[in-house]
Design a protein around this motif. Structure first.
Motif, PDB file in Angstrom:
ATOM      1  N   ASN A   1       0.855  -1.104  -0.152  1.00  0.00           N
ATOM      2  CA  ASN A   1       0.280   0.141  -0.326  1.00  0.00           C
ATOM      3  C   ASN A   1       1.111   1.242   0.334  1.00  0.00           C
ATOM      4  O   ASN A   1       1.751   1.288   0.464  1.00  0.00           O
ATOM      5  CB  ASN A   1      -0.429   0.158   0.823  1.00  0.00           C
ATOM      6  CG  ASN A   1      -0.172  -0.388   2.585  1.00  0.00           C
ATOM      7  OD1 ASN A   1       0.962   0.625   2.858  1.00  0.00           O
ATOM      8  ND2 ASN A   1      -0.956  -1.085   3.364  1.00  0.00           N
TER       9      ASN A   1
ATOM     10  N   ARG B   1       1.640   3.821   2.214  1.00  0.00           N
ATOM     11  CA  ARG B   1       2.173   3.810   3.480  1.00  0.00           C
ATOM     12  C   ARG B   1       3.686   2.799   3.859  1.00  0.00           C
ATOM     13  O   ARG B   1       4.584   3.139   3.533  1.00  0.00           O
ATOM     14  CB  ARG B   1       1.123   3.101   4.794  1.00  0.00           C
ATOM     15  CG  ARG B   1       1.944   3.552   5.990  1.00  0.00           C
ATOM     16  CD  ARG B   1       1.329   2.946   7.017  1.00  0.00           C
ATOM     17  NE  ARG B   1       1.391   3.145   8.414  1.00  0.00           N
ATOM     18  CZ  ARG B   1       2.427   2.379   8.908  1.00  0.00           C
ATOM     19  NH1 ARG B   1       3.133   1.329   8.395  1.00  0.00           N
ATOM     20  NH2 ARG B   1       2.657   2.403  10.133  1.00  0.00           N
ATOM     21  N   GLU B   2       3.048   1.697   2.435  1.00  0.00           N
ATOM     22  CA  GLU B   2       4.076   0.995   2.786  1.00  0.00           C
ATOM     23  C   GLU B   2       5.671   1.520   2.057  1.00  0.00           C
ATOM     24  O   GLU B   2       6.606   1.275   2.153  1.00  0.00           O
ATOM     25  CB  GLU B   2       4.347  -1.039   2.727  1.00  0.00           C
ATOM     26  CG  GLU B   2       2.827  -1.677   3.798  1.00  0.00           C
ATOM     27  CD  GLU B   2       2.422  -1.980   3.243  1.00  0.00           C
ATOM     28  OE1 GLU B   2       2.359  -3.217   4.603  1.00  0.00           O
ATOM     29  OE2 GLU B   2       2.044  -3.135   1.470  1.00  0.00           O
ATOM     30  N   GLU B   3       4.727   1.220   0.736  1.00  0.00           N
ATOM     31  CA  GLU B   3       6.411   2.262  -0.333  1.00  0.00           C
ATOM     32  C   GLU B   3       6.931   3.469   0.298  1.00  0.00           C
ATOM     33  O   GLU B   3       8.194   4.154  -0.020  1.00  0.00           O
ATOM     34  CB  GLU B   3       5.397   3.189  -1.301  1.00  0.00           C
ATOM     35  CG  GLU B   3       5.725   2.807  -2.269  1.00  0.00           C
ATOM     36  CD  GLU B   3       5.014   3.420  -4.007  1.00  0.00           C
ATOM     37  OE1 GLU B   3       3.552   3.055  -3.839  1.00  0.00           O
ATOM     38  OE2 GLU B   3       5.864   4.406  -4.699  1.00  0.00           O
ATOM     39  N   ILE B   4       6.124   4.864   0.749  1.00  0.00           N
ATOM     40  CA  ILE B   4       6.213   6.033   1.714  1.00  0.00           C
ATOM     41  C   ILE B   4       7.772   5.582   2.549  1.00  0.00           C
ATOM     42  O   ILE B   4       9.032   5.667   2.334  1.00  0.00           O
ATOM     43  CB  ILE B   4       6.070   6.706   1.776  1.00  0.00           C
ATOM     44  CG1 ILE B   4       3.971   7.541   0.797  1.00  0.00           C
ATOM     45  CG2 ILE B   4       6.723   8.001   2.840  1.00  0.00           C
ATOM     46  CD1 ILE B   4       3.635   8.091   1.293  1.00  0.00           C
ATOM     47  N   LEU B   5       7.155   4.374   3.758  1.00  0.00           N
ATOM     48  CA  LEU B   5       8.291   3.956   4.445  1.00  0.00           C
ATOM     49  C   LEU B   5       9.712   3.748   3.786  1.00  0.00           C
ATOM     50  O   LEU B   5      10.748   3.142   3.870  1.00  0.00           O
ATOM     51  CB  LEU B   5       7.483   2.770   5.637  1.00  0.00           C
ATOM     52  CG  LEU B   5       6.450   3.738   6.078  1.00  0.00           C
ATOM     53  CD1 LEU B   5       6.038   2.543   7.463  1.00  0.00           C
ATOM     54  CD2 LEU B   5       7.438   5.273   7.141  1.00  0.00           C
TER      55      LEU B   5
ATOM     56  N   PRO C   1      -7.359   3.498  10.247  1.00  0.00           N
ATOM     57  CA  PRO C   1      -7.086   4.718   9.751  1.00  0.00           C
ATOM     58  C   PRO C   1      -8.340   5.611  10.508  1.00  0.00           C
ATOM     59  O   PRO C   1      -9.214   5.986  10.839  1.00  0.00           O
ATOM     60  CB  PRO C   1      -8.200   5.205   8.699  1.00  0.00           C
ATOM     61  CG  PRO C   1      -9.069   3.344   8.551  1.00  0.00           C
ATOM     62  CD  PRO C   1      -8.211   2.592   9.469  1.00  0.00           C
TER      63      PRO C   1
ATOM     64  N   LEU D   1      -2.644   1.099  13.544  1.00  0.00           N
ATOM     65  CA  LEU D   1      -2.711   0.773  12.177  1.00  0.00           C
ATOM     66  C   LEU D   1      -4.172   1.181  11.114  1.00  0.00           C
ATOM     67  O   LEU D   1      -4.353   1.279  10.322  1.00  0.00           O
ATOM     68  CB  LEU D   1      -2.640  -0.718  11.761  1.00  0.00           C
ATOM     69  CG  LEU D   1      -0.996  -1.357  11.556  1.00  0.00           C
ATOM     70  CD1 LEU D   1      -0.200  -2.226  11.583  1.00  0.00           C
ATOM     71  CD2 LEU D   1       0.141  -0.322  11.469  1.00  0.00           C
TER      72      LEU D   1
END
Length: 209
Positions: free
Chosen positions: A2, A4-8, A176, A174
């Motif tokens: 997702n 979030r995982e991509e940004i981190l 929203p 985690l």
């Protein structure tokens, strides 16, 4: 993966394999209010905070939730179509006003056609007058609490805790999370308050117990 995982993942890649360990965070602040959830003093404090934020609060006994919600909607909306009220899918049948429609995952833009939303909450924090919605079936998706102009939240006494740490301990980090303290409002540089810019202009809280 997702967003979030991509940004981190990108941050970790940019920092490289020799990145320093995160600094230890001191957590010696007050973690508990000392009063049990639903304590009468906490309920009074929550009401005081919410009303200070220009929310309306009504109290009722558990068997009277539907009647109280219906009365609160009439007070906020006046004469209105029952179908103008949309409820989160996990809201108990005993809370729902007659004729209300359930959110069935319709496009978010269609939610703006409704006059009001009815949801439950995940937790309420008395010291800050904050209601937390966590995206569960009882709270509904975030758009549900933002697009209609009136939001009615049902809070059960046992959901009311004293402090922010106590509230956060009850939540899934985690999920929203949407934190609400009064109707939507903002102020410009001259401190002119404008309500309803980013969400409902009317917040009604039905406190059960």
């Amino acid at each position: 993966m997702n967003a979030r995982e991509e940004i981190l993942g990108r941050i970790r890649t940019a920092l490289g394999p020799d990145r320093p360990a995160p600094a230890e965070v001191r957590r010696d602040y007050r973690l508990a209010d000392g009063r049990p959830p639903g304590d009468p003093a906490l309920l009074d404090l929550l009401i005081d905070r919410l009303e200070d934020y220009k929310a309306s609060v009504v109290r009722c006994a558990p068997p009277d939730v539907a009647v109280t919600v219906a009365g609160a909607l009439r007070g906020a909306l006046g004469e209105h179509s029952p179908a103008g009220v949309v409820v989160a899918p996990g809201v108990p049948s005993g809370w729902r006003p007659d004729g209300a429609v359930e959110d069935d995952g319709r496009p978010a833009v269609a939610l703006a056609e409704h006059a009001a939303t009815l949801t439950g909450v995940s937790v309420a924090i008395a010291e800050t007058g904050t209601l937390v919605l966590d995206g569960s079936p009882l709270s509904g998706r975030r758009a549900l609490s933002l697009l209609p102009d009136c939001l009615v939240c049902v809070v059960e006494a046992a959901q009311v805790v004293g402090s922010v740490p106590e509230g956060l301990a009850r939540l899934d980090p985690l999920a929203p999370l949407t934190m609400i303290s009064g109707p939507s409002a903002t102020s410009d540089i001259e401190l002119q308050r404008v309500e309803g810019v980013h969400g409902p202009r009317t917040l009604v809280v039905v406190l059960v117990g």
